[in-house]
Scaffold this active site. Structure first.
Site, mmCIF file in Angstrom:
data_model
loop_
_atom_site.group_PDB
_atom_site.id
_atom_site.type_symbol
_atom_site.label_atom_id
_atom_site.label_comp_id
_atom_site.label_asym_id
_atom_site.label_seq_id
_atom_site.Cartn_x
_atom_site.Cartn_y
_atom_site.Cartn_z
ATOM 1 N N TYR A 373 0.836 -1.208 0.000
ATOM 2 C CA TYR A 373 0.000 0.000 0.000
ATOM 3 C C TYR A 373 0.865 1.251 0.000
ATOM 4 C CZ TYR A 373 -2.900 3.710 1.968
ATOM 5 O OH TYR A 373 -3.518 4.908 2.200
ATOM 6 N N TYR A 377 2.652 5.070 -3.576
ATOM 7 C CA TYR A 377 2.993 6.481 -3.653
ATOM 8 C C TYR A 377 4.320 6.691 -4.374
ATOM 9 C CZ TYR A 377 -0.812 7.203 -0.377
ATOM 10 O OH TYR A 377 -2.044 7.230 0.219
#
Length: 551
Positions: A373, A377
Site C-alpha cells: 500500500y 505512492y
C-alpha cells in the site's frame, strides 16, 4: 595466491583466467566497480580529463585554422600537442600550482614556439599537468596500486601530494568550468523519440528501485519489531512562502523526530551513529487542486515520549493519529497515523485495535499488505516525474495548478524541484553474502521477479560483494585489459529503431540481449540464501493482492 578466487597472481591475465575475471567484472559493471574503488576512479578521471582537454584543443585549433590565412600560426600551435605528448615527469613544478589557478587569470607568457594566446598558454599548462598526473600512475608498482586500492589511503610522499592536488583540481575545475573558460560550451542536443523513451525507462527503473527499497526496509522493521507510522505533510497557504525560503525545513523536521526518539531512549541528541530511526519521504501534487504535499514513512525503534493510544477512554475507537508527532511540522497540516497490521509493535504494547465509523473492527492485514500500500505512492512520484519532464514535451495538470497557485501566493514560480528523501542506505540491507561463490553471486545479479520481489536490491548487494572481492585481486592495469567495451545505449537504440515500428520495440530488443534467469536455472545455494534472508517470493506471495485499508 589470490585467496578469494584461488588463482595465482602471475596467471591473472593468462588464458581462461583472464576470461573468468572479465566475466566477473562484467557482472559487477564498470561504473559500479569504479565507484567503490577510489584509486581506480581517480585513474579514469585522469583519462577522462585528458580526453576533454584534447577535444578542446582540437576545437581551438580548428577555429584558428579557419581564421589564419597563412597557416603558420596553426602549425605553431600544433607543436604544443607534440610537446605535451612527450614524457613529462610527475614531479613537474606546475603540479603544485595549477590546482589553484583561476580560469579567468590572464597569463603573460611566451613559449618557445611563439604561442602568445592566453587560452593556448593556459591549455598548454593544463594539458602538461594532467599528463604529469597520468605518468604518475605508470611509476607505481603493482603492489603500491593494490595497497592504495584496498585500503583507500594516500601516501604522504610526493606522489601522494600529486594525487591529492589532482582531486582538488577536479573539484575546482569541473567540466563545465573548463569548457566555459575556453569558450567551448557544449550545446544541448535535441531529444528524439528514442531519447525520450530512454528517459522514461530510466525514470521507471529508478521508481522500481525505490519501491523495492521501501518493501525491504519495511520487512526489516517488521522483523525487528519497530513502530511504523505513515504521515502526510501538506502546506497551508500562509506558510508556502516561508516553506520555500527555508531550505532546511524538511531536514529539520526529520532531525527533530530523530532527536525525540533518541530522547525517549535516553541517548544524547549529539551522539553520532544513531540507527534507531529511519524514514522515507516522497513528494506529490494533489490530483484535485494540485497542492504540494509529502508522504512519509517513519520507522522507529522506540516511540517518542508522550505517544499514547488515542483510543483510550473513547466511545468509538476510530482515532489513529499520534498527537505528539504533530508538533514537529509547522508549515501546514500533518496526519501521523499508526500503521496497524497483524503482529505490529503497537499491539504488543497493548494499543486498542481501531474501528471504522460503524463500530466494526478494521480488518487485520499482514505487514506485506501495508508495504504494498505504501509503495503505490512511489509509483505516483515516478509518473509525476515523467509528466513534468520538459524533455518529454508533456505537461502535468496537477503541477500546472500548483504553479498557478504559487503565482498568486508568491508572485513567482519556485524553481526548486523536490526529490525523494530517505535515510542513507534505506532499504539496502540484506543478509551477508560472504559464503556464496562467485558463480552464485553472478546469478544473484540477474534474478527474475518470480524468485524475489526485490531483485534490484539483491542485485545491488551481490555486485557490491563481487566488487569487494575483485578489489583485492584486480589493479588499474588489470582493469584496462579486462574492461569490456562500453556500448552507447542511445546509439544502439537509434540503430535498431530504423528497422522497427516504435522506440519501445527497440528498447525491448535491447533488453532481450541480456535476459534474466529462470527460477529453474538458479542453484540450490541461491534459493536457500533468498529463503534465509527472508526475501524469497514465498515471503511476499501470501498477501500480494491484498490492499491495505484506507487511512
Amino acid at each position: 595466491m589470490l585467496t578469494k578466487f584461488n588463482i595465482p597472481e602471475h596467471q591473472v591475465l593468462d588464458g581462461c583466467v583472464h576470461e573468468y575475471l572479465s566475466e566477473l567484472y562484467q557482472a559487477v559493471g564498470h561504473s559500479n566497480f569504479v565507484r567503490m574503488s577510489p584509486f581506480s576512479r581517480l585513474y579514469f578521471q585522469v583519462v577522462a580529463r585528458m580526453r576533454l582537454l584534447d577535444s578542446i584543443y582540437s576545437d581551438l585549433l580548428e577555429e584558428i585554422q579557419l581564421n589564419d590565412g597563412s597557416g603558420q600560426l596553426a602549425k605553431n600551435y600544433a607543436l604544443i600537442r607534440r610537446d605535451v605528448d612527450a614524457s613529462v615527469p610527475w614531479w613537474w613544478n606546475g603540479a603544485d600550482a595549477l590546482p589553484y589557478l583561476d580560469n579567468n587569470h590572464v597569463f603573460d607568457c611566451t613559449d618557445s614556439f611563439g604561442a602568445t594566446d592566453d587560452a593556448f598558454c593556459l591549455l598548454w599548462d593544463e594539458m602538461k599537468y594532467v599528463k604529469g598526473v597520468y605518468d604518475a600512475f605508470g611509476e607505481l608498482k603493482f603492489q603500491d596500486i593494490a595497497r592504495l586500492d584496498i585500503n583507500n589511503t594516500t601516501d604522504h610522499s610526493t606522489i601522494g601530494r600529486v594525487f591529492k592536488g589532482f582531486r582538488k583540481y577536479l573539484r575546482i575545475h569541473t567540466e563545465k568550468v573548463v569548457r566555459e573558460g575556453y569558450g567551448c560550451v557544449r550545446l544541448p542536443s535535441e531529444k528524439d523519440d528514442c531519447a525520450k523513451e530512454l528517459i522514461k525507462a530510466q525514470y521507471k527503473s529508478r521508481g522500481a528501485q525505490w519501491t523495492q527499497r521501501v518493501l525491504n526496509e519495511m520487512r526489516i522493521a517488521h522483523e525487528k519489531g519497530w513502530y511504523i507510522v505513515f504521515d502526510t505533510l501538506s502546506l497551508a497557504d500562509s506558510w508556502v512562502r516561508r516553506f520555500y525560503e527555508d531550505k532546511t525545513c524538511l531536514r529539520d523536521y526529520f532531525r527533530n523526530i530523530q532527536r525525540s526518539v533518541m530522547a525517549a531512549e535516553g541517548i544524547p541528541v549529539k551522539s553520532p551513529g544513531f540507527d534507531g530511526y529511519r524514514y522515507y519521504c516522497t513528494p506529490e501534487y494533489g490530483s484535485k487542486e494540485g497542492r504540494l504535499h509529502f508522504h512519509v514513512v517513519h520507522l522507529m525503534r522506540t516511540l517518542p515520549a508522550g505517544a499514547r493510544d488515542p483510543n483510550i477512554n473513547v466511545m468509538k475507537r476510530t482515532k489513529r493519529e499520534i498527537q505528539c508527532l504533530k508538533k514537529h511540522w509547522k508549515y501546514g497540516f500533518t496526519s501521523p497515523i499508526a500503521v496497524r497490521y497483524t503482529g505490529d509493535a503497537f499491539t504488543r504494547d497493548g494499543w486498542l485495535w481501531p474501528q471504522d465509523s460503524n463500530g466494526q473492527a478494521i480488518p487485520s492485514k499482514p505487514w506485506q499488505a501495508v508495504a504494498f500500500y505504501v509503495t503505490k505512492y512511489v509509483t505516483k512520484k515516478t509518473e509525476l516525474d515523467i509528466q513534468s519532464n520538459k524533455v518529454l514535451n508533456e505537461s502535468s495538470k496537477s503541477t500546472d495548478r500548483w504553479k498557478l497557485k504559487c503565482r498568486k501566493l508568491l508572485s513567482y514560480v519556485p524553481k526548486h524541484n523536490f526529490k525523494v528523501r530517505a535515510t542513507r542506505g534505506f532499504g539496502l540491507a540484506l543478509a551477508s553474502m560472504a559464503n556464496l561463490s562467485p558463480e552464485n553471486l553472478i546469478q544473484l545479479t540477474n534474478l527474475p521477479f518470480q524468485a524475489t520481489p526485490i531483485p534490484k536490491i539483491v542485485s545491488h548487494a551481490a555486485k557490491r560483494e563481487l566488487a569487494q572481492r575483485l578489489k583485492e585481486v584486480v589493479s588499474v592495469a588489470h582493469i584496462v585489459q579486462i574492461r569490456p567495451d562500453s556500448v552507447n545505449l542511445l546509439r544502439l537504440m537509434r540503430t535498431l529503431r530504423a528497422s522497427m515500428e516504435s522506440p519501445k520495440e527497440a528498447l525491448k530488443a535491447i533488453r532481450s540481449f541480456h535476459p534474466t534467469l529462470n527460477v529453474e536455472e538458479l542453484s540450490n545455494d541461491v534459493i536457500q540464501y533468498l529463503r534465509d534472508a527472508g526475501v524469497h517470493s514465498e515471503c511476499f506471495q501470501s498477501s500480494r493482492k491484498i490492499a491495505f485499508g484506507s487511512k
